[in-house]
Design an enzyme around this catalytic site. Structure first.
Site, PDB file in Angstrom:
ATOM      1  N   CYS A 114     -14.688   2.226   9.391  1.00  0.00           N
ATOM      2  CA  CYS A 114     -14.746   2.519  10.808  1.00  0.00           C
ATOM      3  C   CYS A 114     -14.291   1.341  11.490  1.00  0.00           C
ATOM      4  O   CYS A 114     -14.405   0.165  10.838  1.00  0.00           O
ATOM      5  CB  CYS A 114     -16.128   2.978  11.223  1.00  0.00           C
ATOM      6  SG  CYS A 114     -16.651   4.095  10.236  1.00  0.00           S
ATOM      7  N   ARG A 146      -6.504   1.425  11.375  1.00  0.00           N
ATOM      8  CA  ARG A 146      -7.142   1.757  10.152  1.00  0.00           C
ATOM      9  C   ARG A 146      -7.354   3.150   9.937  1.00  0.00           C
ATOM     10  O   ARG A 146      -7.822   3.400   8.745  1.00  0.00           O
ATOM     11  CB  ARG A 146      -8.703   1.223  10.334  1.00  0.00           C
ATOM     12  CG  ARG A 146      -8.758  -0.178  10.437  1.00  0.00           C
ATOM     13  CD  ARG A 146     -10.018  -0.849  11.209  1.00  0.00           C
ATOM     14  NE  ARG A 146     -10.402  -2.114  11.088  1.00  0.00           N
ATOM     15  CZ  ARG A 146     -11.351  -2.383  10.426  1.00  0.00           C
ATOM     16  NH1 ARG A 146     -12.249  -1.944   9.962  1.00  0.00           N
ATOM     17  NH2 ARG A 146     -11.477  -3.968  10.223  1.00  0.00           N
ATOM     18  N   TRP A 159     -14.558   7.031  10.492  1.00  0.00           N
ATOM     19  CA  TRP A 159     -13.936   7.812   9.413  1.00  0.00           C
ATOM     20  C   TRP A 159     -15.302   8.582   8.784  1.00  0.00           C
ATOM     21  O   TRP A 159     -16.010   7.810   8.355  1.00  0.00           O
ATOM     22  CB  TRP A 159     -13.326   7.043   8.388  1.00  0.00           C
ATOM     23  CG  TRP A 159     -11.815   6.969   8.393  1.00  0.00           C
ATOM     24  CD1 TRP A 159     -11.161   7.812   9.336  1.00  0.00           C
ATOM     25  CD2 TRP A 159     -10.696   6.263   7.882  1.00  0.00           C
ATOM     26  NE1 TRP A 159      -9.637   7.664   8.878  1.00  0.00           N
ATOM     27  CE2 TRP A 159      -9.693   6.628   8.156  1.00  0.00           C
ATOM     28  CE3 TRP A 159     -10.828   5.064   6.979  1.00  0.00           C
ATOM     29  CZ2 TRP A 159      -8.397   6.030   7.531  1.00  0.00           C
ATOM     30  CZ3 TRP A 159      -9.846   4.478   6.486  1.00  0.00           C
ATOM     31  CH2 TRP A 159      -8.664   4.969   6.683  1.00  0.00           C
ATOM     32  N   ASN A 166     -20.792   0.861  10.915  1.00  0.00           N
ATOM     33  CA  ASN A 166     -19.906   0.952  10.000  1.00  0.00           C
ATOM     34  C   ASN A 166     -20.413   0.248   8.449  1.00  0.00           C
ATOM     35  O   ASN A 166     -21.268  -0.471   8.325  1.00  0.00           O
ATOM     36  CB  ASN A 166     -18.625  -0.296  10.261  1.00  0.00           C
ATOM     37  CG  ASN A 166     -17.683  -0.059   9.209  1.00  0.00           C
ATOM     38  OD1 ASN A 166     -17.392   0.638   8.310  1.00  0.00           O
ATOM     39  ND2 ASN A 166     -16.598  -1.085   9.205  1.00  0.00           N
ATOM     40  N   GLY A 167     -20.394   1.520   7.523  1.00  0.00           N
ATOM     41  CA  GLY A 167     -20.908   1.181   6.182  1.00  0.00           C
ATOM     42  C   GLY A 167     -21.797   2.327   5.876  1.00  0.00           C
ATOM     43  O   GLY A 167     -21.728   3.363   6.306  1.00  0.00           O
ATOM     44  N   GLU A 172       4.748  -0.216  -8.497  1.00  0.00           N
ATOM     45  CA  GLU A 172       4.554  -0.493  -7.212  1.00  0.00           C
ATOM     46  C   GLU A 172       5.597   0.352  -6.116  1.00  0.00           C
ATOM     47  O   GLU A 172       5.071   0.883  -5.292  1.00  0.00           O
ATOM     48  CB  GLU A 172       4.694  -1.829  -7.034  1.00  0.00           C
ATOM     49  CG  GLU A 172       4.604  -2.252  -5.293  1.00  0.00           C
ATOM     50  CD  GLU A 172       3.237  -1.835  -4.858  1.00  0.00           C
ATOM     51  OE1 GLU A 172       2.362  -1.414  -5.237  1.00  0.00           O
ATOM     52  OE2 GLU A 172       3.490  -2.060  -3.444  1.00  0.00           O
ATOM     53  N   LYS A 177       4.444   3.085  -3.371  1.00  0.00           N
ATOM     54  CA  LYS A 177       4.916   2.978  -2.168  1.00  0.00           C
ATOM     55  C   LYS A 177       5.137   4.481  -1.862  1.00  0.00           C
ATOM     56  O   LYS A 177       5.066   5.187  -0.556  1.00  0.00           O
ATOM     57  CB  LYS A 177       6.023   2.036  -1.683  1.00  0.00           C
ATOM     58  CG  LYS A 177       5.663   0.448  -1.804  1.00  0.00           C
ATOM     59  CD  LYS A 177       4.699   0.042  -0.722  1.00  0.00           C
ATOM     60  CE  LYS A 177       3.328   0.337  -0.814  1.00  0.00           C
ATOM     61  NZ  LYS A 177       2.499  -0.767  -1.591  1.00  0.00           N
ATOM     62  N   GLU A 219       2.607   7.055  -1.378  1.00  0.00           N
ATOM     63  CA  GLU A 219       1.445   7.079  -0.294  1.00  0.00           C
ATOM     64  C   GLU A 219       2.042   7.143   0.840  1.00  0.00           C
ATOM     65  O   GLU A 219       1.421   7.777   1.837  1.00  0.00           O
ATOM     66  CB  GLU A 219       0.566   5.644  -0.367  1.00  0.00           C
ATOM     67  CG  GLU A 219       1.485   4.449  -0.130  1.00  0.00           C
ATOM     68  CD  GLU A 219       0.696   3.022  -0.427  1.00  0.00           C
ATOM     69  OE1 GLU A 219      -0.387   3.319  -0.295  1.00  0.00           O
ATOM     70  OE2 GLU A 219       1.215   2.264  -0.669  1.00  0.00           O
ATOM     71  N   HIS A 255       8.429   9.885 -24.587  1.00  0.00           N
ATOM     72  CA  HIS A 255       6.759  10.429 -25.193  1.00  0.00           C
ATOM     73  C   HIS A 255       6.200  11.435 -24.215  1.00  0.00           C
ATOM     74  O   HIS A 255       5.091  11.322 -24.138  1.00  0.00           O
ATOM     75  CB  HIS A 255       6.113   9.173 -25.563  1.00  0.00           C
ATOM     76  CG  HIS A 255       6.877   8.293 -26.568  1.00  0.00           C
ATOM     77  ND1 HIS A 255       7.017   8.593 -27.848  1.00  0.00           N
ATOM     78  CD2 HIS A 255       7.205   6.769 -26.488  1.00  0.00           C
ATOM     79  CE1 HIS A 255       7.618   7.677 -28.563  1.00  0.00           C
ATOM     80  NE2 HIS A 255       7.793   6.723 -27.590  1.00  0.00           N
ATOM     81  N   LYS A 278      -6.797   1.300   4.711  1.00  0.00           N
ATOM     82  CA  LYS A 278      -6.150  -0.340   4.391  1.00  0.00           C
ATOM     83  C   LYS A 278      -7.005  -1.096   3.648  1.00  0.00           C
ATOM     84  O   LYS A 278      -6.737  -1.773   2.884  1.00  0.00           O
ATOM     85  CB  LYS A 278      -5.894  -0.671   5.756  1.00  0.00           C
ATOM     86  CG  LYS A 278      -5.201  -2.235   5.716  1.00  0.00           C
ATOM     87  CD  LYS A 278      -3.929  -2.082   5.558  1.00  0.00           C
ATOM     88  CE  LYS A 278      -3.200  -3.665   5.231  1.00  0.00           C
ATOM     89  NZ  LYS A 278      -1.886  -3.340   4.498  1.00  0.00           N
TER      90      LYS A 278
HETATM   91  C1  G6P Z   1      -6.217   0.342  -0.399  1.00  0.00           C
HETATM   92  C2  G6P Z   1      -4.760   0.023   0.345  1.00  0.00           C
HETATM   93  C3  G6P Z   1      -3.899  -0.360  -0.442  1.00  0.00           C
HETATM   94  C4  G6P Z   1      -4.367  -1.660  -1.365  1.00  0.00           C
HETATM   95  C5  G6P Z   1      -5.741  -1.665  -1.954  1.00  0.00           C
HETATM   96  C6  G6P Z   1      -6.423  -2.760  -2.387  1.00  0.00           C
HETATM   97  O1  G6P Z   1      -5.956   1.394  -1.178  1.00  0.00           O
HETATM   98  O2  G6P Z   1      -4.317   1.419   0.779  1.00  0.00           O
HETATM   99  O3  G6P Z   1      -2.675  -0.987   0.053  1.00  0.00           O
HETATM  100  O4  G6P Z   1      -3.618  -2.091  -2.306  1.00  0.00           O
HETATM  101  O5  G6P Z   1      -6.719  -0.769  -0.993  1.00  0.00           O
HETATM  102  O6  G6P Z   1      -6.721  -3.367  -1.210  1.00  0.00           O
HETATM  103  P1  G6P Z   1      -6.959  -5.118  -1.558  1.00  0.00           P
HETATM  104  O7  G6P Z   1      -7.184  -5.238   0.112  1.00  0.00           O
HETATM  105  O8  G6P Z   1      -7.935  -5.226  -2.251  1.00  0.00           O
HETATM  106  O9  G6P Z   1      -5.571  -5.680  -1.666  1.00  0.00           O
END
Ligand code: G6P
Length: 618
Positions: A24, A49, A94, A120-121, A491, A495, A498, A514, A613
């Site tokens: 949040c 966010r 959220w 938030n939390g 990676e 990308k 997501e 395999h 994020k």
């Molecule tokens: C979330 C984000 C990712 C990020 C991951 C770890 O899943 O969407 O983009 O890689 O958290 O985040 P950090 O801040 O620990 O790199």
């Protein structure tokens, strides 16, 4: 165009479905100006966010006015009448405890409408507290854990808001960043435990927020609150204290990020802006560090092995880091997903633990860092956020200098994490005498060239855009690579999934036979990373293995390659670099591919459904 793509791809399900999400946003302002517009402006900067509802409370001449709504901040604004007053708080929510409804949106007010609170939390002991409050006659309007706090504040007999909040916080367990206002008082009391909160210092006005980005338009002077610390702000003052009320002072920090850094600067999406900022981000991250002017100052003690931990993209950076560190320093290195670290039996004798987290706030990585410390290990944090929680957990910190990253999909923070890992590898290689001076010089010169190399990939973005148009209808894609480019393939797949919602799966190319071969067909494109290095011949073999199953191959190769075009359906070439550095230009190409796929499919690029994020719950 977007509608057209959707129709041809028969994708109807691109609406955001945010139900089980975590983060949040909080904003609070008190000053001599009208608060409503300022607060909404700050709140909008937290939109990245992701959220499902929003709300605002304003204090004005003996009144407390409140407005909440589900959906975007724009919806809230459209329903707002002018709420005059110079103090207020607001929130983007959220859903975690309770569905995304107007009733469950923050702020919450007590039974008499005297206090308003945002949180938030997650409070872990809220249920028994709520039961007792209900027995004593309190009326709850939401399903949330947060609402108990405001009723407890209402009940408190302490003399002022500050002492009331402190007495309540002593009774709750769990994580929180809160901000509270009281009718008739131009003050905000805020506190944090395991959820981020910063204080913004202005002229005759002060702020609190869960993120610096919210404040940058108004001030670049901030004070970070640490866990179990609180603050009372008024237009003219900031008092910081611990949960026992014991005052302390902390010097404000000047943030060099400006508002343009935090905004889109004319790009259609933050993600594209951030992809294009990578040459600068790499340059900044190297500044002073290759010529010894600026040393990351740490003494790592005795260790014979290294363990790298992280989540998501940061974990993928760690996987590349394993190869980098082993090659440069010859120190055995293993990697582990942060949330799995606690389950691993302690077999190694006290490895140096490298915790990678761009936000510095990821709960799983923080928990793993604590566990590592408990096991007697020294820890290094690689993070992008000054003063974030991990910087207080770790023994040493290496900052990436990517600047603020707003797009949920990490791009420039990934590339600068790689830069930090190259620097760490060089440092360890030097300490262990594992690297010749000639190789050292070569590496330094390759690293200095990286901003230019990445710029050259970006100059070819149009080619990736065309490829994305061609492959936009795929339901599923494989990404394959070997050695350092095996994690690059992971990676690239991450990308793609997501942001474009195409199922993307990264695989070590040697493993295709395999299992995954069973899934290949003309409708399953395969992105094959064929760097000009010792993996090349084997990768060519894999490309032929794939084309034999009629899957179109998009080969990512290096300039000068004459052969890939004979086997692959499409070829994208990046500048040739030393094989150790090939993940850098290659991931930039894959980021562009994912971005343009998402554009073609009309996806909400900066705020993909269901992901956050910064994930502050385990
Ligand atoms: C979330 C984000 C990712 C990020 C991951 C770890 O899943 O969407 O983009 O890689 O958290 O985040 P950090 O801040 O620990 O790199």
């Amino acid at each position: 165009m977007e509608a057209e793509s959707r129709r041809t791809c028969r994708q109807g399900q691109f609406t955001a479905e945010r139900t089980w999400l975590y983060l949040c946003g909080i904003v609070g302002f008190t000053g001599n100006r009208e608060a409503q517009e300022i607060i909404l402006d700050c709140l909008r900067r937290l939109e990245y966010r992701g959220y499902d509802s929003a709300g605002i409370a304003i204090i004005s001449k003996g009144r407390l006015t409140l407005k909440k709504s589900i959906g975007e901040i724009a919806v809230l604004e459209s329903q707002l009448e002018t709420m005059s007053g110079t103090t207020g708080i607001a929130h983007t929510r959220w859903a975690t405890h309770g569905r995304p409804t107007t009733e469950n949106a923050h702020p919450f007010i007590d039974c008499k409408g005297e206090y308003a609170l945002v949180h938030n939390g997650i409070l872990t002991n809220y249920l028994p507290l709520k039961e007792q409050l209900i027995k004593r006659g309190h009326k709850f309007t939401s399903e949330t854990d947060s609402e108990v706090l405001v009723h407890m504040i209402e009940e408190s007999t302490a003399p002022d808001l500050k002492s009331k909040v402190l007495s309540v916080l002593k009774q709750v367990e769990g994580s929180y960043a809160i901000a509270v206002v009281r009718k008739g008082h131009d003050e905000i009391v805020a506190a944090r435990n395991e959820s981020p909160l910063v204080i913004g210092i202005g002229h005759d006005e002060n702020f609190v927020a869960s993120d610096i980005t919210a404040l940058l338009k108004h001030t670049n002077e901030v004070v970070y609150l640490l866990d179990k610390e609180a603050v009372r702000i008024t237009p003219g003052g900031v008092e910081t204290f611990d949960l026992n009320g014991v005052a302390f002072t902390r010097a404000p920090k000047k943030i060099s990020w400006n508002i343009e850094d935090a905004e889109r600067s004319g790009y259609p999406h933050f993600m594209l802006k951030e992809i294009f900022e990578q040459p600068r981000a790499i340059h900044e991250s190297l500044l002073g560090r290759l010529d010894g002017q600026e040393e990351d100052n740490f003494f790592m003690g005795q260790f014979n092995s290294i363990k790298i931990i992280g989540c998501g993209t940061s974990y993928n950076a760690g996987l590349v880091g394993k190869y980098i560190i082993e090659e440069l320093s010859k120190i055995p290195t293993t990697t582990q997903i942060s949330s799995e670290y606690r389950y691993s039996p302690v077999t190694e004798s006290k490895p140096l633990v490298v915790c990678i987290t761009q936000s510095g706030e990821t709960a799983d990585t923080l928990a793993a860092a604590r566990e590592a410390k408990k096991r007697g290990c020294k820890t290094i944090a690689i993070t992008n956020v000054l003063g974030s929680a991990i910087t207080r957990e770790a023994d040493f910190v290496m900052y990436t200098r990517a600047g603020p990253e707003i797009g949920v999909a990490a791009t420039k923070t990934f590339v600068t994490q790689l830069i930090a890992l190259y620097l760490l590898g060089l440092k360890l290689g030097t300490i262990k005498n594992a690297i010749s001076s000639e190789r050292y010089r070569e590496i330094v010169s390759e690293m200095r060239a990286l901003p230019r190399i990445v710029q050259s990939v970006l100059n070819d973005a149009g080619t990736m855009e065309s490829l994305a148009k061609k492959y936009k209808c795929a339901q599923s894609m494989f990404f394959i690579g070997r050695h350092l480019n095996y994690p690059t393939s992971l990676e690239g797949a991450l990308k793609t999934k997501e942001i474009s919602y195409i199922h993307g799966e990264g695989y070590p190319a040697g493993e295709l036979k395999h299992g995954p071969l069973a899934l290949l067909s003309k409708d399953t494109p395969v992105v094959a990373i064929c760097a000009a290095d010792h993996t090349y011949e084997k990768m060519l073999g894999n490309v032929r293995e794939v084309t034999a199953r009629d899957s179109p191959v998009i080969a990512i190769g290096m300039e000068g390659d004459q052969d890939l075009g004979k086997y692959a359906e499409d070829v994208f070439l990046v500048p040739k670099v030393d094989s150790l550095f090939s993940p850098v230009p290659i991931i930039v190409a894959l980021q562009l591919f994912a971005y343009y796929l998402a554009i073609e499919r009309g996806c909400p690029i900066d705020k993909p459904r269901n992901i956050a994020k910064t994930v502050t719950v385990e």
